[in-house]
Design an enzyme around this catalytic site. Structure first.
Site, PDB file in Angstrom:
ATOM      1  N   GLY B   9       0.823  -1.104   0.056  1.00 17.79           N
ATOM      2  CA  GLY B   9      -0.158  -0.012   0.159  1.00 17.79           C
ATOM      3  C   GLY B   9       0.996   1.240  -0.004  1.00 17.79           C
ATOM      4  O   GLY B   9       0.600   2.229  -0.654  1.00 17.79           O
ATOM      5  N   ASN B  10       2.061   1.027   0.715  1.00 15.39           N
ATOM      6  CA  ASN B  10       2.808   2.331   0.784  1.00 15.39           C
ATOM      7  C   ASN B  10       3.625   2.613  -0.600  1.00 15.39           C
ATOM      8  O   ASN B  10       3.946   3.914  -0.761  1.00 15.39           O
ATOM      9  CB  ASN B  10       3.855   2.136   1.685  1.00 15.39           C
ATOM     10  CG  ASN B  10       3.185   2.117   3.329  1.00 15.39           C
ATOM     11  OD1 ASN B  10       2.339   2.784   3.365  1.00 15.39           O
ATOM     12  ND2 ASN B  10       3.697   1.463   4.115  1.00 15.39           N
ATOM     13  N   LYS B 122      -5.566  -5.900  11.163  1.00 11.21           N
ATOM     14  CA  LYS B 122      -5.252  -5.519   9.914  1.00 11.21           C
ATOM     15  C   LYS B 122      -5.359  -3.886   9.733  1.00 11.21           C
ATOM     16  O   LYS B 122      -6.689  -3.541   9.905  1.00 11.21           O
ATOM     17  CB  LYS B 122      -5.677  -6.009   8.640  1.00 11.21           C
ATOM     18  CG  LYS B 122      -5.633  -5.436   7.272  1.00 11.21           C
ATOM     19  CD  LYS B 122      -4.235  -5.650   6.730  1.00 11.21           C
ATOM     20  CE  LYS B 122      -3.968  -4.924   5.270  1.00 11.21           C
ATOM     21  NZ  LYS B 122      -2.608  -4.681   5.184  1.00 11.21           N
ATOM     22  N   LYS B 211      -1.597  -8.748   2.201  1.00 13.11           N
ATOM     23  CA  LYS B 211      -1.186  -9.197   1.127  1.00 13.11           C
ATOM     24  C   LYS B 211      -0.150  -9.610   0.924  1.00 13.11           C
ATOM     25  O   LYS B 211       0.291 -10.415  -0.203  1.00 13.11           O
ATOM     26  CB  LYS B 211      -1.378  -7.813   0.146  1.00 13.11           C
ATOM     27  CG  LYS B 211      -0.229  -6.749   0.205  1.00 13.11           C
ATOM     28  CD  LYS B 211       0.954  -6.789  -0.686  1.00 13.11           C
ATOM     29  CE  LYS B 211       1.859  -5.803  -0.425  1.00 13.11           C
ATOM     30  NZ  LYS B 211       2.409  -5.966   1.095  1.00 13.11           N
ATOM     31  N   LYS B 269       6.079  -9.261   6.021  1.00 14.96           N
ATOM     32  CA  LYS B 269       6.855  -9.182   4.869  1.00 14.96           C
ATOM     33  C   LYS B 269       8.075 -10.405   5.015  1.00 14.96           C
ATOM     34  O   LYS B 269       8.199 -11.217   4.134  1.00 14.96           O
ATOM     35  CB  LYS B 269       7.352  -7.946   4.488  1.00 14.96           C
ATOM     36  CG  LYS B 269       6.618  -6.836   4.100  1.00 14.96           C
ATOM     37  CD  LYS B 269       7.176  -5.545   3.888  1.00 14.96           C
ATOM     38  CE  LYS B 269       6.188  -4.471   3.385  1.00 14.96           C
ATOM     39  NZ  LYS B 269       4.702  -4.618   4.254  1.00 14.96           N
TER      40      LYS B 269
END
Lengths: 317, 317
Positions: B9-10, B122, B211, B269
């Site tokens: 998103g970033n 989230k 995601k 991540k």
């Protein structure tokens, strides 16, 4: 047989019904039950309208003022995701386990100088009273036109020229999938004169393509044998709205060319069906979603075909 | 080489930036310029987050009170359409003419009894002050957690179990397309006990799948050689936030297992990268979108691989 079924906004939302997620899902479920037998027997492509939905998203965007609302191409893309999802999930439930099903985001090229940009005709969103429409016209610069006894917002509806994803959709059909695509008539886009690695820069356009014309182009691209346009009436009618009105059972494009059909409603369906039949020699049908399988077999609704005997009508039961 | 790139998103919206269509497009354009060389050299799949976007759509839905707001699965589907569209259009402009490009709506199965439903983690939507958050908590029953000095809405984030469209995505890759999919972590869905022709009824779920985990599962399904997770920092750091912080250049999953990484940020991540590497023996990379091509070549960011020498770090220039 390869069949393209175009689901009208009215097949997904009955007139006057609130556009809740539940209502959309219930209508989508009924539509998918009617489509399941077609998917079991034929190669099936499903396109759909987005008039009520894109209008609602515009209203929601305007109601939340912290971030300015999005242009119609972006809202149209949102409706492709939303409606595609609901259809894919509901149809998946109705088909045998393991049947392949894919929803493809679809962009369609339009002419930047399409006369539609100067004359908005496509109805979107809910019905408004005259007072509400006047207020929104002043506040947001939206345009309204009469729809029955109410008013509805209208936006430009340029002609579809080229579907960017046709080859991908054909490849997925050959792979065995039911494909949901060209939602809301496809996201309108046009080329600027700005050079980019791909050639000229493609950008989105503020408009909503008519889903019937987009579906006819899609069916032509895919070399489909049949285009089925489903709506909330059981057929196209001759002399609609008069005491002599009667359903058209079968007609040639030539016989329909002289008829009068309501703009923004039956008119584009008839023209889209005729375009497909004239260009491909295939067969088109117009009728109710509940008759989907019978429409494909030519047993219900209005069939448009080159080999019809002019304009054949029937009395209603 | 088959490469899955997960856009954070970033990478699509800088922290604190307003979520306008223009800002999203400008960021998407920069991201797609960085991805174009990767698409020219490799089979490329692009997934992306939707945290800011799905939160905004929920706020818009709440602001327009005439129709009740839509559940998170439906809003997630809207963001797949919107972000997929912007990425497809911008990447198409940056690739040579005629390069195939398809955006596929993606549903992902989750467990109905995933513990995440009882413990929302989230983060979605914008940053809120304490006062705003308190008001929304009362009005809408939303849950908020701290995010830096502000608060952010949190929603359940169940684990992805099965991607329904993996085979279709693989078929499209083999057909030569760049595929954009699994947007927003995929639309979460689960099976009810209700019988339908397909087996058990599939329904949407109120949640947002991470995601990074969805992208790791996607890369495993597709037998990709590489998973690249791009964000707004140039690498994962050892001892982040301390005077001793230094970028991790290369590490094994085992060496990373002991490290401490921020939840809701670098933590997932790292875990997603390790999952992919452990399951497939492939290579993963974490770093900045602007280094996309160098990340793929292992020349920038953090590489996770079985054959690394433990945890290799470097001083910053």
């Amino acid at each position: 047989m390869r069949v393209v079924v175009a689901l009208g906004g009215n097949a997904l939302l009955r007139r006057g019904q609130a556009l809740t997620a539940e209502n959309q899902r219930a209508n989508a479920r009924a539509a998918c039950r009617a489509l399941a037998p077609v998917a079991c027997e034929h190669e099936l492509v499903i396109s759909h309208g987005n008039g009520p939905q894109v209008g609602l998203l515009a209203l929601r965007g305007s109601a939340y003022t912290a971030v300015e609302t999005y242009p119609l191409d972006v809202l149209g893309a949102q409706t492709e995701g939303m409606i595609g999802y609901i259809l894919e999930q509901e149809l998946g439930n109705e088909l045998p386990f393991g049947r392949r099903l894919v929803t493809v985001l679809t962009m369609i090229e339009v002419d930047g100088d399409d006369p539609a940009f100067a004359d908005p005709t496509k109805r979107i969103g809910p019905l408004y009273t005259e007072e509400e429409a006047n207020r929104l016209e002043k506040e947001k610069g939206w345009t309204f036109k009469p729809d029955g006894k109410s008013l509805r917002r209208v936006v430009p509806s340029p002609r579809p020229r080229r579907i960017f994803e046709s080859d991908a959709i054909a490849a997925l059909l050959e792979w065995g999938a039911v494909v949901i695509c060209a939602g809301g008539g496809g996201i309108p886009a046009r080329h600027l004169d700005e050079p980019v690695p791909a050639g000229k820069r493609l950008v989105g356009v503020e408009g909503v393509i008519d889903k019937d014309f987009a579906s006819a182009l899609l069916a032509i691209d895919l070399e489909a044998q049949m285009l089925v346009i489903v709506t909330n009436v059981d057929a196209a009618y001759a002399d609609w709205g008069t005491p002599a009105q009667r359903p058209i059972r079968r007609a040639t494009p030539a016989a329909l060319a002289g008829g009068e059909f309501a703009e923004g409603s039956m008119g584009p369906k008839i023209r889209a069906a005729c375009q497909f039949v004239e260009r491909t020699g295939g067969r088109a049908a117009i009728g109710s979603i509940h008759d989907a399988a019978r429409l494909v077999r030519g047993e219900a609704g209005t069939t448009v075909a080159l080999e019809a005997a002019g304009l054949e009508t029937a009395r209603l039961n």
